[in-house]
Write a protein that holds these residues in place. Structure first.
Motif, PDB file in Angstrom:
ATOM      1  N   TYR A  45      69.658  63.983  67.047  1.00 42.05           N
ATOM      2  CA  TYR A  45      69.431  65.347  66.571  1.00 42.05           C
ATOM      3  C   TYR A  45      70.327  65.647  65.361  1.00 42.05           C
ATOM      4  CZ  TYR A  45      69.100  70.374  66.252  1.00 42.05           C
ATOM      5  OH  TYR A  45      68.906  71.634  65.772  1.00 42.05           O
ATOM      6  N   ILE A  46      71.590  65.311  65.488  1.00 44.38           N
ATOM      7  CA  ILE A  46      72.529  65.596  64.396  1.00 44.38           C
ATOM      8  C   ILE A  46      72.161  64.803  63.148  1.00 44.38           C
ATOM      9  CG2 ILE A  46      74.944  65.336  63.668  1.00 44.38           C
ATOM     10  CD1 ILE A  46      75.681  66.040  66.618  1.00 44.38           C
ATOM     11  N   GLU A  47      71.768  63.548  63.334  1.00 44.46           N
ATOM     12  CA  GLU A  47      71.389  62.716  62.194  1.00 44.46           C
ATOM     13  C   GLU A  47      70.140  63.260  61.500  1.00 44.46           C
ATOM     14  OE1 GLU A  47      70.513  58.038  61.259  1.00 44.46           O
ATOM     15  OE2 GLU A  47      69.785  58.889  63.145  1.00 44.46           O
ATOM     16  N   ARG A  48      69.182  63.783  62.256  1.00 42.97           N
ATOM     17  CA  ARG A  48      67.921  64.248  61.682  1.00 42.97           C
ATOM     18  C   ARG A  48      67.984  65.660  61.110  1.00 42.97           C
ATOM     19  NH1 ARG A  48      63.906  61.967  59.941  1.00 42.97           N
ATOM     20  NH2 ARG A  48      62.397  63.392  60.813  1.00 42.97           N
ATOM     21  N   HIS A  49      68.938  66.492  61.559  1.00 43.94           N
ATOM     22  CA  HIS A  49      68.901  67.901  61.180  1.00 43.94           C
ATOM     23  C   HIS A  49      70.157  68.412  60.480  1.00 43.94           C
ATOM     24  CE1 HIS A  49      65.154  68.320  63.347  1.00 43.94           C
ATOM     25  NE2 HIS A  49      65.706  67.752  64.412  1.00 43.94           N
ATOM     26  N   HIS A  50      71.010  67.548  60.024  1.00 50.75           N
ATOM     27  CA  HIS A  50      72.224  68.001  59.329  1.00 50.75           C
ATOM     28  C   HIS A  50      71.871  68.503  57.924  1.00 50.75           C
ATOM     29  CE1 HIS A  50      72.519  64.538  56.588  1.00 50.75           C
ATOM     30  NE2 HIS A  50      72.073  63.818  57.615  1.00 50.75           N
ATOM     31  N   ASP A  51      72.819  69.224  57.356  1.00 54.64           N
ATOM     32  CA  ASP A  51      72.633  69.685  55.974  1.00 54.64           C
ATOM     33  C   ASP A  51      72.858  68.526  55.010  1.00 54.64           C
ATOM     34  OD1 ASP A  51      72.085  72.287  56.577  1.00 54.64           O
ATOM     35  OD2 ASP A  51      74.165  72.956  56.420  1.00 54.64           O
TER      36      ASP A  51
ATOM     37  N   GLU B 106      65.445  66.554  58.197  1.00 51.64           N
ATOM     38  CA  GLU B 106      64.792  67.866  58.192  1.00 51.64           C
ATOM     39  C   GLU B 106      65.855  68.903  58.519  1.00 51.64           C
ATOM     40  OE1 GLU B 106      61.475  67.801  60.845  1.00 51.64           O
ATOM     41  OE2 GLU B 106      60.701  65.950  59.986  1.00 51.64           O
ATOM     42  N   THR B 107      66.458  69.462  57.499  1.00 52.71           N
ATOM     43  CA  THR B 107      67.558  70.405  57.712  1.00 52.71           C
ATOM     44  C   THR B 107      67.052  71.669  58.390  1.00 52.71           C
ATOM     45  OG1 THR B 107      67.282  71.359  55.534  1.00 52.71           O
ATOM     46  CG2 THR B 107      68.846  69.549  55.731  1.00 52.71           C
TER      47      THR B 107
ATOM     48  N   GLU C 142      73.057  78.347  61.410  1.00 57.02           N
ATOM     49  CA  GLU C 142      73.326  78.996  62.703  1.00 57.02           C
ATOM     50  C   GLU C 142      72.592  78.273  63.830  1.00 57.02           C
ATOM     51  OE1 GLU C 142      71.720  81.018  60.181  1.00 57.02           O
ATOM     52  OE2 GLU C 142      73.689  81.370  59.283  1.00 57.02           O
ATOM     53  N   LYS C 143      71.347  77.902  63.570  1.00 56.29           N
ATOM     54  CA  LYS C 143      70.542  77.189  64.564  1.00 56.29           C
ATOM     55  C   LYS C 143      71.137  75.802  64.836  1.00 56.29           C
ATOM     56  CE  LYS C 143      65.818  75.718  65.514  1.00 56.29           C
ATOM     57  NZ  LYS C 143      64.450  75.603  65.023  1.00 56.29           N
ATOM     58  N   PHE C 144      71.603  75.150  63.782  1.00 48.67           N
ATOM     59  CA  PHE C 144      72.202  73.828  63.919  1.00 48.67           C
ATOM     60  C   PHE C 144      73.484  73.899  64.751  1.00 48.67           C
ATOM     61  CE2 PHE C 144      74.750  70.219  62.223  1.00 48.67           C
ATOM     62  CZ  PHE C 144      73.903  69.192  62.594  1.00 48.67           C
ATOM     63  N   LYS C 145      74.334  74.902  64.466  1.00 51.85           N
ATOM     64  CA  LYS C 145      75.588  75.078  65.227  1.00 51.85           C
ATOM     65  C   LYS C 145      75.288  75.389  66.689  1.00 51.85           C
ATOM     66  CE  LYS C 145      78.950  74.718  62.206  1.00 51.85           C
ATOM     67  NZ  LYS C 145      79.926  73.676  62.275  1.00 51.85           N
ATOM     68  N   ALA C 146      74.273  76.253  66.935  1.00 55.33           N
ATOM     69  CA  ALA C 146      73.905  76.590  68.305  1.00 55.33           C
ATOM     70  C   ALA C 146      73.403  75.356  69.056  1.00 55.33           C
ATOM     71  CB  ALA C 146      72.844  77.690  68.310  1.00 55.33           C
ATOM     72  N   ALA C 147      72.623  74.537  68.385  1.00 56.04           N
ATOM     73  CA  ALA C 147      72.120  73.311  69.006  1.00 56.04           C
ATOM     74  C   ALA C 147      73.266  72.344  69.302  1.00 56.04           C
ATOM     75  CB  ALA C 147      71.083  72.647  68.114  1.00 56.04           C
ATOM     76  N   GLN C 148      74.207  72.230  68.365  1.00 53.88           N
ATOM     77  CA  GLN C 148      75.371  71.370  68.595  1.00 53.88           C
ATOM     78  C   GLN C 148      76.163  71.848  69.808  1.00 53.88           C
ATOM     79  OE1 GLN C 148      77.286  71.563  64.679  1.00 53.88           O
ATOM     80  NE2 GLN C 148      77.159  69.325  64.602  1.00 53.88           N
TER      81      GLN C 148
END
Length: 138
Positions: free
Chosen positions: A25-31, A53-54, A58-64
């Motif tokens: 997930y982190i590899e595919r959705h990081h900035d 796919e960035t 906020e959504k990325f931090k919540a998912a992390q």
């Protein structure tokens, strides 16, 4: 004990899968960010698939955060399973004594079984003699 060990193995497998899913997930959705002044973000051609796919920060931090909580929860389950395994709070002497006690219980149960088999054989002999007596009187 095997049941606890099976649960522990399944929890370890689940933790590994969670690690892999988190990494993916982190590899595919990081900035897409530059780490140095010489770094370049390549321009993609329209027909070229996106590698990343960035998502919104906020959504990325919540998912992390959610992924981290899941990892911690699974790790705590593993710690609980490990702490509930027999032998961790018992010394070798205690374990040997527990084995001796169990062996005595098994010996007692075996003696009771043998007595029951003997009694069964005696009852069968009596029943057989009664059946023979009944046949003679017919």
């Amino acid at each position: 004990m095997a049941d606890r060990l099976t649960q522990l193995q399944e929890a370890m497998d689940q933790l590994l899968k969670q690690f892999i899913a988190s990494y993916h997930y982190i590899e595919r959705h990081h900035d897409l960010e530059k780490f140095g002044p010489n770094d370049k973000i390549p321009d993609l051609k329209p027909e070229q698939p996106k590698e990343v796919e960035t998502v919104e920060p906020e959504k990325f931090k919540a998912a992390q955060l959610e992924l981290a909580r899941d990892l911690v929860t699974t790790e705590q389950q593993i710690e609980y399973l490990i702490s509930s395994l027999p032998g961790l709070d018992n010394s070798e002497r205690d374990q040997i004594q527990m084995i001796r006690d169990l062996e005595e219980e098994i010996a007692t149960a075996e003696q009771q079984r043998l007595e029951a088999v003997k009694e069964k054989d005696e009852v069968l002999k009596k029943l057989d003699s009664l059946i023979n007596m009944i046949r003679r009187y017919k």
